[in-house]
Each structure stands twice: as C-alpha cells, then as structure tokens.
Design a protein around this motif. Structure first.
Motif, PDB file in Angstrom:
ATOM      1  N   TYR A 203       0.854  -1.192   0.000  1.00 13.65           N
ATOM      2  CA  TYR A 203       0.000   0.000   0.000  1.00 13.65           C
ATOM      3  C   TYR A 203       0.887   1.239   0.000  1.00 13.65           C
ATOM      4  O   TYR A 203       1.920   1.283   0.684  1.00 13.65           O
ATOM      5  CB  TYR A 203      -0.908   0.016   1.237  1.00 13.65           C
ATOM      6  N   GLN A 215      -4.367  10.507  -1.241  1.00  8.55           N
ATOM      7  CA  GLN A 215      -4.351   9.583  -2.365  1.00  8.55           C
ATOM      8  C   GLN A 215      -3.606   8.319  -1.945  1.00  8.55           C
ATOM      9  O   GLN A 215      -2.441   8.377  -1.549  1.00  8.55           O
ATOM     10  CB  GLN A 215      -3.645  10.205  -3.573  1.00  8.55           C
ATOM     11  N   LYS A 217      -3.236   3.796  -2.664  1.00  7.24           N
ATOM     12  CA  LYS A 217      -3.587   2.641  -3.479  1.00  7.24           C
ATOM     13  C   LYS A 217      -2.722   1.462  -3.086  1.00  7.24           C
ATOM     14  O   LYS A 217      -1.535   1.617  -2.816  1.00  7.24           O
ATOM     15  CB  LYS A 217      -3.397   2.959  -4.963  1.00  7.24           C
ATOM     16  N   LEU A 222      -8.022   1.410  -1.594  1.00  7.05           N
ATOM     17  CA  LEU A 222      -8.006   2.600  -2.434  1.00  7.05           C
ATOM     18  C   LEU A 222      -8.544   3.770  -1.631  1.00  7.05           C
ATOM     19  O   LEU A 222      -9.570   3.665  -0.969  1.00  7.05           O
ATOM     20  CB  LEU A 222      -8.865   2.401  -3.689  1.00  7.05           C
ATOM     21  N   ASN A 224      -9.208   7.909  -2.437  1.00  8.57           N
ATOM     22  CA  ASN A 224      -9.158   9.052  -3.350  1.00  8.57           C
ATOM     23  C   ASN A 224     -10.053  10.136  -2.742  1.00  8.57           C
ATOM     24  O   ASN A 224     -11.252  10.183  -2.982  1.00  8.57           O
ATOM     25  CB  ASN A 224      -9.639   8.652  -4.742  1.00  8.57           C
TER      26      ASN A 224
END
Length: 249
Positions: A203, A215, A217, A222, A224
């Motif tokens: 990660y 941000q 991922k 995830l 955002n």
C-alpha cells in the motif's frame, strides 16, 4: 432473590446490597462507601472474616488471614494498596510528594508526582523529569525517550527483532515511524506526508493537507479523497462514496 443469594437497592443508586448463599455480603452507599465481607473459609487457621472497606477517595482497607493481601491507606497521608487500580501494589506518603507502584516486578517511584519518575526492577531502568526529559528502557525490549513532551520523542520497540519499530519526531515539524515492512513520514505534522507498506500487504499513500487531500492505493485498498467535494475509498472489500460532504453520502 435467587438460589445463589439476594440483590437489592433502596433509592437506587443511593443504597445497594448483595448477599450470596456462601455468606458473602456487599453494601454500597452511592458507590462511594463500599463494604464487603467474606466469611472464614472452612478449615484450620481460617478464623478472620475477609473484609474490605472503601470510603472514596479518603480511605481504603482490607482485612484478611493472608498477610500478603492485607492493606490500609488514608489518602493523601499514607498507606498501601494491593491489587488495586491495575497495580500489584501502591505505596504513598503525603501524596503527591511520594508514591511507588509495582506491577509484574516493575517499580515506578514518583518523588514528587507527576514530575520526577524513576523506573526499576524486572530489567527496567529509567528516569523522567517531565515534561523536559525522560528515558525508560528495558534491555532487549524497548527504549523510550522524550524531550519537551509531547513535542520531541524517540521510541524503539521490539529490540530483539531483526528490524525494530522506531518512532521519532519533533512536532509539529517532522515525524517518522518505521518497522518491518512499513515507513510513515510526516512533514508539518499532520498535514503533509506519505506511507509505504510492503508487508503484510502492499500500500502507498500520499497526504496533502491531511485529512482533506489523500491519495492511496494498494492490495485491496483505495483512497481518493478531495474533501469536502469528493471521496471514494475501498478498504478490505468495503466501498464508500460521498459527494459534497455531508450533503450526499
């Protein structure tokens, strides 16, 4: 009333009591004056009723056949408490001028509390003069230090491991956490920073003016986030969206 005993109250919580079939009795006045009595156990040498009396926060005592469990304390003048408040033993005299606590062989002496603190026993040693400087360590396990707490600190844990966990910082300018498979750094804490994790999952995350712009991922994850306008996150299969928070969630 049940086969095991009786529980009752008068103008609860002003006065409550409990009696059990084995002879145990407990009485409480507004949870500030608490008295309990346990009759002597059967057998030779068991002649004294095991009893305890608390008058919060001034007086605490327990009488028992076992000298290791007997204690008496009159706050703040002096005394001893055993197996109370999460400690094996607490001794104090004219608190806060002097106090000593023991747990699992480790002792902490305060003279006076909370400014001067001395650690000893069970492989531990250390000294703290809060909030200016302190060090508390145990060989092979941890080494914790601080300067102008909580602004400056360095904490090392799991020293016996090949890669220990290390936390260091001088807030609000900088902080860094590292350990097996991860690093987390912050600049102008907590607003700017990043996280890199390689184990037990992968990660990566970048933070700009946290918690508003984030941000990230990685494996099954995830983030955002452009708060308060938009956010989309997936964490362990759980997916969340919102738009113009808190209007549309």
């Amino acid at each position: 009333v049940s086969d095991d005993g009786e529980t009752g109250n008068l103008l609860y919580p002003l006065f409550t009591w409990r009696r059990q079939s084995d002879g145990f009795q407990a009485f409480s006045v507004f949870q500030l004056i608490n008295l309990s009595k346990q009759p002597p156990a059967a057998g030779p040498g068991s002649e004294t009723t095991d009893s305890s009396l608390d008058i919060w926060p001034l007086y605490f005592s327990r009488q028992s056949d076992d000298p290791a469990s007997r204690y008496r304390a009159v706050f703040p003048f002096g005394g001893t408490l055993k197996n109370r408040f999460g400690r094996d033993r607490i001794d104090f005299t004219l608190f806060p001028l002097y106090a000593r606590t023991q747990k699992s062989g480790r002792q902490i002496t305060h003279a006076p509390w909370p400014f001067l603190r001395f650690y000893s026993g069970d492989g531990c040693d250390g000294f703290e003069f809060g909030p200016f400087y302190g060090r508390n360590r145990r060989a092979g396990e941890y080494d914790h230090r601080f300067w102008l707490w909580p602004l400056g600190y360095k904490s090392v844990d799991h020293l016996s491991e090949p890669v220990p966990d290390v936390k260091v910082g001088f807030l609000p300018f900088y902080s860094r956490d590292t350990g097996p498979g991860y690093i987390r750094e912050n600049f102008a804490w907590p607003f700017l920073g990043y996280t890199r994790i390689t184990a037990p999952y992968a990660y990566q995350e970048q933070r700009y003016l946290w918690p508003f712009l984030v941000q990230g991922k990685g494996d099954g994850r995830l983030v955002n986030r452009w708060a308060p306008f938009y956010s989309h996150s997936i964490i362990k299969g759980s997916e969340k969206h919102w738009l113009l928070w808190p209007l549309f969630r």
